[in-house]
Write an enzyme that holds these catalytic residues in place. Structure first.
Site, PDB file in Angstrom:
ATOM      1  N   ASN A  64       0.822  -1.201   0.000  1.00 54.72           N
ATOM      2  CA  ASN A  64       0.000   0.000   0.000  1.00 54.72           C
ATOM      3  C   ASN A  64       0.856   1.250   0.000  1.00 54.72           C
ATOM      4  O   ASN A  64       1.966   1.270   0.514  1.00 54.72           O
ATOM      5  CB  ASN A  64      -0.961   0.015   1.206  1.00 54.72           C
ATOM      6  CG  ASN A  64      -0.357   0.682   2.426  1.00 54.72           C
ATOM      7  OD1 ASN A  64      -0.351   1.914   2.541  1.00 54.72           O
ATOM      8  ND2 ASN A  64       0.199  -0.117   3.329  1.00 54.72           N
ATOM      9  N   CYS A  87       7.352   5.290   7.815  1.00 49.23           N
ATOM     10  CA  CYS A  87       6.558   5.159   6.586  1.00 49.23           C
ATOM     11  C   CYS A  87       7.528   5.103   5.406  1.00 49.23           C
ATOM     12  O   CYS A  87       8.356   5.993   5.248  1.00 49.23           O
ATOM     13  CB  CYS A  87       5.615   6.347   6.431  1.00 49.23           C
ATOM     14  SG  CYS A  87       4.704   6.297   4.880  1.00 49.23           S
TER      15      CYS A  87
END
Lengths: 304, 256
Positions: free
Chosen positions: A69, A128
């Protein structure tokens, strides 16, 4: 004391399962739904200084054993998040405010906002893998990590957790930097930087090209990271990466995780995964007569 | 991962509205949706407008992604994943299907799946006659199809809710299935409660992943992509945001 109760850096959880950041937890209502599903704590979606739309679609690729993702850190920004926290608190489960920023100063500001909103701890997104200028780009440098953790620790009285990236050979060094800077726990792992390509269209599928791999595919990597961090650090380790069953959770706990976070399994197995895991853990603790789950943290190291 | 499919047919079904048909060999239930990928443009959720045999979607040109979809012709390729979500339950008894605008796209497969033209009535509403969708298809699956237009160019002059009020005064229904603009559903719900008729409503929210993970389609404590898009009237009744607020791409609450 219930057999599943755990204490993570002073945050008391009724069971060791937590909602992982990035999954569902962008709104008060959806956090409440995970509280109702039996999670021991809720980590919010990573919230930044400003509202942010994230990347265009496709943002998700579904694989047999996981997802890739690249949502791009969408979120309403810290000011609007106040109302979501107010709603989420009605779940009566500790809430850990996940935050992302591009400077130590902003991290500290976001931390104090989260404390003000009633968060039981903050989790710094230093990991991230796909947002330029954020996350992993900072989280692979022990000095940068140390400065961020210090600044946050000076700004709040709630515990500060640092979520780490596996996309580095310096994982343990970064973990030590967190500990030395006064961080209260480390969370490992965030996703592995990855991609998917459409053979028919001869191009990357994600609009951002790169994303993060999660789900069962990353579990062995997560376990190794937790095992290494537990061996090197005094502060608690929270394990995350591909946990879908009570056995997966126990693997992480035995590797050294004081608690575990669950993300992708919500999509793959449904929100009932929290109660499935806690029921399984309860039965295991009972049959094993080990008393409580905390006694199992890191037991695999006895044979290491 | 997406499956690449070839468009086998692209047909205009209303003003600025086209139906695309393709082979996609997965079981699809009425009310479910696909994530449709146009490489280089976007990936968007689209209700299945055909669930049996050759699958289909029905697209209204409202933005860059839907315009690109409308421009596709036979032989062009798109990526499909899904189907996702929770569709309509097809109960026994007398059923009324209520579609507003492109909401008909999601409803027609349910009307056809009921498989008994005397058991299901259809109410189709639109702003004007050129936007009324699937009248012939509805007539093939139902003995009682009625229409309404805001400007009176076809059928009852008024809203789909006005039309349903009229139909409820003549007929008794056990269940209403509805899909259309949220304001229409919002005003339909109290009318149905007054007549003590159960309902299932197909709702929409901005959606990113489609698979229950990202939470961008949160509607109170529900995720539209996995808990919906079809919700019962009882569920909708308890939702604070229903008919009042949506969320934008950043997850901020916006007044409807």
């Amino acid at each position: 004391m219930s057999s599943l109760q755990v204490d993570v850096a002073g945050v008391r959880l009724k069971n060791p399962t937590m909602l992982a950041s990035g999954m569902v937890g962008e709104t008060g209502g959806s956090l409440l739904s995970v509280a109702a599903a039996g999670a021991g704590a809720l980590v919010t979606k990573s919230i930044g200084m400003e509202p942010r739309n994230g990347y265009g679609n496709p943002t998700l690729v579904e694989l047999e054993d996981g997802y890739v993702n690249a949502m791009g850190l969408p979120g309403p920004g810290i000011d609007d998040f106040r109302t979501e926290m107010e709603v989420a608190k009605n779940g009566n489960v500790p809430i850990i405010g996940s935050i992302f920023a591009s400077s130590a100063k902003d991290f500290a500001l976001l931390s104090s906002k989260m404390e003000e909103y009633g968060a039981s701890a903050v989790e710094l997104n230093l990991s991230c893998p796909h947002a330029h200028g954020y996350g992993m780009e900072m989280g692979i440098d022990p000095e940068v990590v140390s400065a961020i953790v210090k600044e946050c620790k000076d700004s709040v009285s709630i515990p500060v957790f640092a979520k780490l990236t596996p996309n580095t050979h310096r994982l343990v060094e970064v973990g030590r930097a967190v500990e030395k800077a006064g961080g209260d726990a480390v969370v490992a792992i965030n996703t592995l930087k990855a991609m998917a390509i459409s053979v028919e269209f001869r191009r990357p599928v994600l609009s951002n090209r790169f994303g993060g791999l999660s789900g069962p595919a990353v579990k062995p990597v997560g376990l190794r990271c937790v095992f290494d961090l537990y061996a090197a650090l005094e502060i608690p380790v929270i394990g995350v990466g591909g946990i879908e069953t009570w056995r997966d959770a126990l693997e992480y706990i035995m590797a050294g995780a004081s608690a575990v976070q669950i993300g992708s399994a919500i999509g793959r197995r449904g929100i009932g995964v929290f109660s499935e895991i806690t029921t399984g853990l309860e039965r295991y603790v009972e049959q094993d007569r080990c008393g409580n789950i905390q006694g199992l943290v890191g037991v695999a190291h006895e044979h290491a | 991962m997406h499956e690449t499919v070839e468009i086998l047919q692209s047909e205009e079904v209303g003003k600025g509205v086209r139906t695309l048909r393709f082979e996609y060999h997965h079981k699809v239930s009425p009310g479910q949706f696909f994530m449709v990928w146009l490489p280089g443009v976007d990936e968007i959720p689209m209700s299945a407008s055909y669930c049996e045999g050759r699958k289909g979607i029905t697209v209204k040109d409202v933005g860059p992604a839907t315009r690109s979809l409308c421009n596709l012709r036979s032989g062009d390729r798109i990526g499909i994943r899904g189907p996702y979500g929770h569709g309509y339950t097809l109960h026994d008894g007398r059923i009324l299907a209520v579609g507003g605008g492109t909401g008909m796209a999601s409803l027609l497969p349910a009307v056809e799946a009921i498989g008994d033209p005397s058991r299901v009535d259809v109410a189709i509403g639109a702003r004007n006659v050129s936007e009324l969708l699937f009248i012939d298809r509805a007539k093939a699956a139902s003995k009682n199809v009625r229409t309404s237009t805001d400007d009176g160019t076809n059928g009852l002059k008024g809203t789909a809710v006005d039309l349903v009020a009229d139909m409820l005064s003549k007929e008794r229904y056990d269940l209403v299935l509805a899909c259309g603009p949220e304001k229409m559903l919002f005003y339909l719900l109290p009318l149905l409660r007054k007549h003590n008729v159960r309902c299932e409503l197909s709702l929409e929210r901005y959606m990113k992943c489609g698979a229950g993970l990202c939470g961008s389609c949160a509607l109170d404590e529900k995720r539209v992509c996995v808990d919906g898009p079809v919700f019962t009237g009882e569920q909708a009744q308890t939702m604070i945001d229903f008919g009042k607020f949506r969320r934008n791409e950043a997850g901020q609450q916006i007044k409807l």
